[in-house]
Design a protein around this motif. Structure first.
Motif, PDB file in Angstrom:
ATOM      1  N   THR A   1       9.894   8.044   0.742  1.00 42.62           N
ATOM      2  CA  THR A   1       8.757   7.184   0.467  1.00 42.62           C
ATOM      3  C   THR A   1       9.066   6.159  -0.613  1.00 42.62           C
ATOM      4  OG1 THR A   1       6.406   7.152  -0.103  1.00 42.62           O
ATOM      5  CG2 THR A   1       7.757   8.833  -1.197  1.00 42.62           C
ATOM      6  N   GLU A   2       9.872   6.525  -1.613  1.00 39.37           N
ATOM      7  CA  GLU A   2      10.196   5.586  -2.686  1.00 39.37           C
ATOM      8  C   GLU A   2      11.255   4.569  -2.277  1.00 39.37           C
ATOM      9  OE1 GLU A   2      12.614   9.362  -3.797  1.00 39.37           O
ATOM     10  OE2 GLU A   2      10.819   8.831  -2.659  1.00 39.37           O
ATOM     11  N   THR A   3      11.850   4.753  -1.103  1.00 36.89           N
ATOM     12  CA  THR A   3      12.880   3.837  -0.610  1.00 36.89           C
ATOM     13  C   THR A   3      12.331   2.865   0.429  1.00 36.89           C
ATOM     14  OG1 THR A   3      14.521   5.591  -0.903  1.00 36.89           O
ATOM     15  CG2 THR A   3      15.186   3.691   0.417  1.00 36.89           C
TER      16      THR A   3
ATOM     17  N   GLU B   1       5.312  11.527   1.001  1.00 35.31           N
ATOM     18  CA  GLU B   1       6.434  12.392   1.413  1.00 35.31           C
ATOM     19  C   GLU B   1       6.225  12.997   2.805  1.00 35.31           C
ATOM     20  OE1 GLU B   1       6.752  12.483  -3.098  1.00 35.31           O
ATOM     21  OE2 GLU B   1       5.111  12.522  -1.654  1.00 35.31           O
ATOM     22  N   GLY B   2       5.009  13.368   3.133  1.00 33.40           N
ATOM     23  CA  GLY B   2       4.743  13.986   4.432  1.00 33.40           C
ATOM     24  C   GLY B   2       4.566  13.001   5.568  1.00 33.40           C
ATOM     25  N   GLY B   3       4.640  11.714   5.261  1.00 31.00           N
ATOM     26  CA  GLY B   3       4.485  10.699   6.284  1.00 31.00           C
ATOM     27  C   GLY B   3       3.028  10.445   6.642  1.00 31.00           C
ATOM     28  N   PHE B   4       2.822   9.552   7.591  1.00 26.51           N
ATOM     29  CA  PHE B   4       1.480   9.263   8.072  1.00 26.51           C
ATOM     30  C   PHE B   4       1.012  10.359   9.034  1.00 26.51           C
ATOM     31  CE2 PHE B   4       3.312   4.973   7.375  1.00 26.51           C
ATOM     32  CZ  PHE B   4       2.380   4.453   6.484  1.00 26.51           C
ATOM     33  N   SER B   5      -0.273  10.591   9.054  1.00 28.80           N
ATOM     34  CA  SER B   5      -0.828  11.449  10.098  1.00 28.80           C
ATOM     35  C   SER B   5      -1.033  10.608  11.357  1.00 28.80           C
ATOM     36  CB  SER B   5      -2.165  12.039   9.646  1.00 28.80           C
ATOM     37  OG  SER B   5      -3.167  11.029   9.615  1.00 28.80           O
ATOM     38  N   PRO B   6      -1.096  11.226  12.537  1.00 28.62           N
ATOM     39  CA  PRO B   6      -1.362  10.457  13.767  1.00 28.62           C
ATOM     40  C   PRO B   6      -2.667   9.672  13.688  1.00 28.62           C
ATOM     41  CG  PRO B   6      -0.587  12.667  14.302  1.00 28.62           C
ATOM     42  CD  PRO B   6      -0.822  12.644  12.818  1.00 28.62           C
ATOM     43  N   GLU B   7      -3.663  10.245  13.022  1.00 32.37           N
ATOM     44  CA  GLU B   7      -4.958   9.568  12.903  1.00 32.37           C
ATOM     45  C   GLU B   7      -4.838   8.298  12.056  1.00 32.37           C
ATOM     46  OE1 GLU B   7      -5.399  13.639  14.097  1.00 32.37           O
ATOM     47  OE2 GLU B   7      -4.453  12.817  12.275  1.00 32.37           O
TER      48      GLU B   7
ATOM     49  N   ILE C   1       0.425  14.876  -1.417  1.00 31.92           N
ATOM     50  CA  ILE C   1       0.475  16.209  -2.021  1.00 31.92           C
ATOM     51  C   ILE C   1      -0.222  16.242  -3.377  1.00 31.92           C
ATOM     52  CG2 ILE C   1       2.030  17.988  -2.921  1.00 31.92           C
ATOM     53  CD1 ILE C   1       4.080  17.008  -0.815  1.00 31.92           C
ATOM     54  N   VAL C   2      -0.014  15.211  -4.184  1.00 31.65           N
ATOM     55  CA  VAL C   2      -0.555  15.191  -5.541  1.00 31.65           C
ATOM     56  C   VAL C   2      -2.071  15.005  -5.502  1.00 31.65           C
ATOM     57  CG1 VAL C   2      -0.180  12.701  -5.774  1.00 31.65           C
ATOM     58  CG2 VAL C   2      -0.351  14.115  -7.814  1.00 31.65           C
TER      59      VAL C   2
ATOM     60  N   PHE D   1       0.866  -1.175   0.000  1.00 35.13           N
ATOM     61  CA  PHE D   1       0.000   0.000   0.000  1.00 35.13           C
ATOM     62  C   PHE D   1       0.906   1.228   0.000  1.00 35.13           C
ATOM     63  CE2 PHE D   1      -2.453  -3.399   1.912  1.00 35.13           C
ATOM     64  CZ  PHE D   1      -3.716  -3.246   1.361  1.00 35.13           C
ATOM     65  N   GLN D   2       1.072   1.829  -1.167  1.00 32.19           N
ATOM     66  CA  GLN D   2       2.016   2.923  -1.331  1.00 32.19           C
ATOM     67  C   GLN D   2       1.314   4.263  -1.284  1.00 32.19           C
ATOM     68  OE1 GLN D   2       5.566   3.144  -1.767  1.00 32.19           O
ATOM     69  NE2 GLN D   2       5.014   5.295  -1.483  1.00 32.19           N
ATOM     70  N   GLY D   3       1.644   5.083  -0.257  1.00 35.23           N
ATOM     71  CA  GLY D   3       1.155   6.451  -0.228  1.00 35.23           C
ATOM     72  C   GLY D   3       1.585   7.167  -1.492  1.00 35.23           C
ATOM     73  N   MET D   4       0.638   7.759  -2.205  1.00 34.71           N
ATOM     74  CA  MET D   4       0.921   8.324  -3.527  1.00 34.71           C
ATOM     75  C   MET D   4       1.953   9.451  -3.421  1.00 34.71           C
ATOM     76  SD  MET D   4       0.136   7.843  -6.664  1.00 34.71           S
ATOM     77  CE  MET D   4       0.290   8.693  -8.243  1.00 34.71           C
ATOM     78  N   PRO D   5       3.120   9.285  -4.064  1.00 33.90           N
ATOM     79  CA  PRO D   5       4.149  10.322  -4.011  1.00 33.90           C
ATOM     80  C   PRO D   5       4.016  11.326  -5.150  1.00 33.90           C
ATOM     81  CG  PRO D   5       5.044   8.376  -5.054  1.00 33.90           C
ATOM     82  CD  PRO D   5       3.593   8.080  -4.755  1.00 33.90           C
ATOM     83  N   LYS D   6       4.842  12.345  -5.117  1.00 34.00           N
ATOM     84  CA  LYS D   6       4.859  13.354  -6.181  1.00 34.00           C
ATOM     85  C   LYS D   6       5.528  12.797  -7.432  1.00 34.00           C
ATOM     86  CE  LYS D   6       7.151  16.335  -3.751  1.00 34.00           C
ATOM     87  NZ  LYS D   6       7.876  17.573  -3.360  1.00 34.00           N
ATOM     88  N   GLY D   7       5.222  13.426  -8.567  1.00 34.78           N
ATOM     89  CA  GLY D   7       5.905  13.118  -9.819  1.00 34.78           C
ATOM     90  C   GLY D   7       5.705  11.675 -10.241  1.00 34.78           C
TER      91      GLY D   7
END
Length: 260
Positions: free
Chosen positions: A243-245, A215-221, A114-115, A81-87
């Motif tokens: 995030t890509e690593t 990129e911004g990481g997970f939120s506490p929620e 962000i995207v 489950f990959q958090g959608m990164p930029k670009g």
């Protein structure tokens, strides 16, 4: 040998027909000839060693020489489950996650993603992501083409993963590398025990989910939500990974533990 994927192989026919883009690839790119051997997969870990018997402008016929199960598949289904990164970072993630053994990749729109994408852009991107998955599966000798799922919200992803056997969430605020090592080692041991248990139902496999923040990481929620559904919050070490690593790092660790 070069690998190709087809649907619905009829083993009784002892012959497989390849069509579409595979014909041009065999004929004009690889320049294979009648008598050359190739590997054909049904996309479900079943592989057919085949010998080309006929090449035309619209199809290629190949005779089945041998049938075997793919040795390239891990003994557990891993869903990233990959958090959608930029670009276009996710394209690299998909390619490498396929090489490292993931069976599904889910792009997730998280709170700190962000995207922003509308439905039309999502469909276009999913089409490209699936082409990348297929290409990476062929290159790395996979027995399946890992599925690229539709975009999900974080809640949808958490609900989907709630029935999995195990969920790992690498998190920069997690502590205790020894604890993380033990969790991964214990899970690998469980998988090996299942594999050696002859009383297991044929085809039954464990399912593991891995959540990676954007990129911004997970939120506490979001962390609270996955904790509530039973996920294990782990650390991958003392460095904060991009995030890509991060997903590729834990997939590499799991591949080392799980490959036989």
């Amino acid at each position: 040998m070069h690998k190709f994927f087809v649907d619905n192989v009829n083993e009784l026919n002892k012959e497989i027909t390849l069509t579409g883009n595979d014909v041009n690839h065999i004929k004009n790119v690889l320049r294979l000839s009648v008598g050359d051997e190739i590997v054909i997969s049904n996309g479900d870990s079943r592989e057919y060693i085949s010998r080309i018997s006929e090449i035309s402008d619209t199809y290629v016929l190949a005779d089945i020489v041998d049938i075997c199960d793919s040795a390239a598949e891990l003994p557990v289904d891993i869903v990233l489950f990959q958090g959608m990164p930029k670009g276009d970072k996710i394209e690299l993630v998909i390619q490498k996650a396929v090489e490292l053994g993931a069976c599904e990749i889910v792009p997730v729109m998280m709170e700190r993603t962000i995207v922003k994408l509308d439905d039309k852009k999502k469909e276009k991107k999913l089409s490209r992501y699936r082409m990348i998955s297929e290409s990476a599966a062929k290159q790395s000798g996979r027995g399946i083409i890992p599925e690229i799922k539709n975009f999900m919200s974080f809640k949808e992803a958490a609900n989907y993963a709630a029935s999995f056997d195990k969920v790992f969430v690498p998190y920069e605020n997690a502590e205790g590398i020894d604890y993380s090592r033990k969790l991964i080692a214990d899970f690998a041991n469980e998988v090996r025990e299942d594999q050696s248990d002859r009383n297991k139902v044929s085809g039954e496999r464990k399912k593991l989910g891995i959540f990676i923040g954007p990129e911004g990481g997970f939120s506490p929620e979001e962390i609270d939500m996955v904790k509530e559904m039973g996920a294990e919050i782990i650390t991958l070490g003392n460095r904060i990974l991009r995030t890509e690593t991060a997903g590729l790092a834990i997939l590499s660790i799991l591949m080392f533990y799980l490959d036989s």
